[in-house]
Design an enzyme around this catalytic site. Sequence first.
Site, mmCIF file in Angstrom:
data_model
loop_
_atom_site.group_PDB
_atom_site.id
_atom_site.type_symbol
_atom_site.label_atom_id
_atom_site.label_comp_id
_atom_site.label_asym_id
_atom_site.label_seq_id
_atom_site.Cartn_x
_atom_site.Cartn_y
_atom_site.Cartn_z
ATOM 1 N N ASP A 36 -7.934 -5.208 -0.476
ATOM 2 C CA ASP A 36 -8.439 -5.983 -1.595
ATOM 3 C C ASP A 36 -8.272 -7.487 -1.410
ATOM 4 O O ASP A 36 -9.044 -8.268 -1.968
ATOM 5 C CB ASP A 36 -7.707 -5.569 -2.882
ATOM 6 C CG ASP A 36 -7.933 -4.117 -3.231
ATOM 7 O OD1 ASP A 36 -9.099 -3.705 -3.312
ATOM 8 O OD2 ASP A 36 -6.942 -3.387 -3.405
ATOM 9 N N HIS B 278 0.844 -1.186 0.000
ATOM 10 C CA HIS B 278 0.000 0.000 0.000
ATOM 11 C C HIS B 278 0.883 1.241 0.000
ATOM 12 O O HIS B 278 1.958 1.238 0.598
ATOM 13 C CB HIS B 278 -0.933 0.005 1.222
ATOM 14 C CG HIS B 278 -2.069 0.961 1.099
ATOM 15 N ND1 HIS B 278 -1.959 2.296 1.457
ATOM 16 C CD2 HIS B 278 -3.335 0.795 0.646
ATOM 17 C CE1 HIS B 278 -3.118 2.891 1.227
ATOM 18 N NE2 HIS B 278 -3.966 2.017 0.736
#
Length: 388
Positions: free
Chosen positions: A325, A274
């Site tokens: 996700d 991320h």
Amino acid sequence: MPTETITAPRPNGTPISAPAKAGLEDIIAGQSNICFLDGKRGILAYYGYNIHDLVKGSFEETAYLLFYGKLPNASELKDFSDKLVKARQLPKQIKDQIASYPKNVHPMAVIRTAVSELSFFDQSAEDNSRNANIEKGIRMMSQIPLIVAAYDAHRNGRQMPEAKPELSHAANFLYQLLGKEQDAEVVKMFDSALTLHADHEFNASTFTCRVIASTLSDLYSAVTGAIGALKGPLHGGANEQVMRMLLKINDPARAKEWVIDALARKEKIMGFGHRVYRTEDPRATHLRQFSEAMGKRMNEPQWFQMSREIEQLILAEKKLYANVDFYSASTYYLMGIPLDLYTPIFAMSRVTGWVAHALEQYANNRIIRPAADYTGPVDQTWMPVEKR
């Protein structure tokens, strides 16, 4: 692209105030009261409320918080929920339009087009007052799930059930999409997933929304632009790709070998890493639990087992943590949700954050117009075309 530290002035003589970074990484682009992120400690909060607490409530409460900047009391929540229920309808022209769409297009393209068209049937579309925009946000929050469910019904040749006013936002969507009411445990997991996806500071789609709002364009334009940004696989489409990977592997015993081979081919393993978090994504903490719970409920534990094997391997080999996700993929799959609806579900949730940021932008607006660090040629000599 490596960070480039520049000490000399630009070719045009203006000074460079900060190192150049790709993707505006670590660049402060504005101030906001809405969403707090701490990437080192893994903290996500909306208006100061930690996400781990907000999932104890409902998505409706979170949406109210984002729209109004405070959590609702019981009366305010009922009024807000009643407005959402009342808005569970699409103009006949939009329903007819969806029924005319090709059956093989990506649902995100459908949402992008239909949300833009909704402005045609909203008499307040050009009213950028705060109250008008909150009302538009409430309607979009209710209408986007209808668009998703209506298109899925159309492409599969079935009729979408009428909305049930007694059902919550999450429960009604699952009912209209799947054709039957889901039990309380599944509804709560899906409701929590919507809360977890509702906002995430100046991500690509939210920043797009704010840029459009900063021009004083209407809210429908801002949200339509945000949907276009979310459609990209590097933003909203990653969980769909995660599930496609798991379906290819299809066996927990093959998971490690498959990922090691993919890494050797320098393939990107979706669902990891991320831009902000340097520890576990706090949203993944909950979605991991949901994936495991859904695997047990459906007697299909292999999807969680594969995910866990991959997560541990990537952390050991690449020092990357699972993001939002990764586990949402198997959670939605086991709920019976089609793969290409994962990003539309993201949009169903994130529209609340987009609206909140547009409201904030309108309230204290200056058009967003950053500078570029010019790196092209300078002082070139122009020649007439016949001499070039």
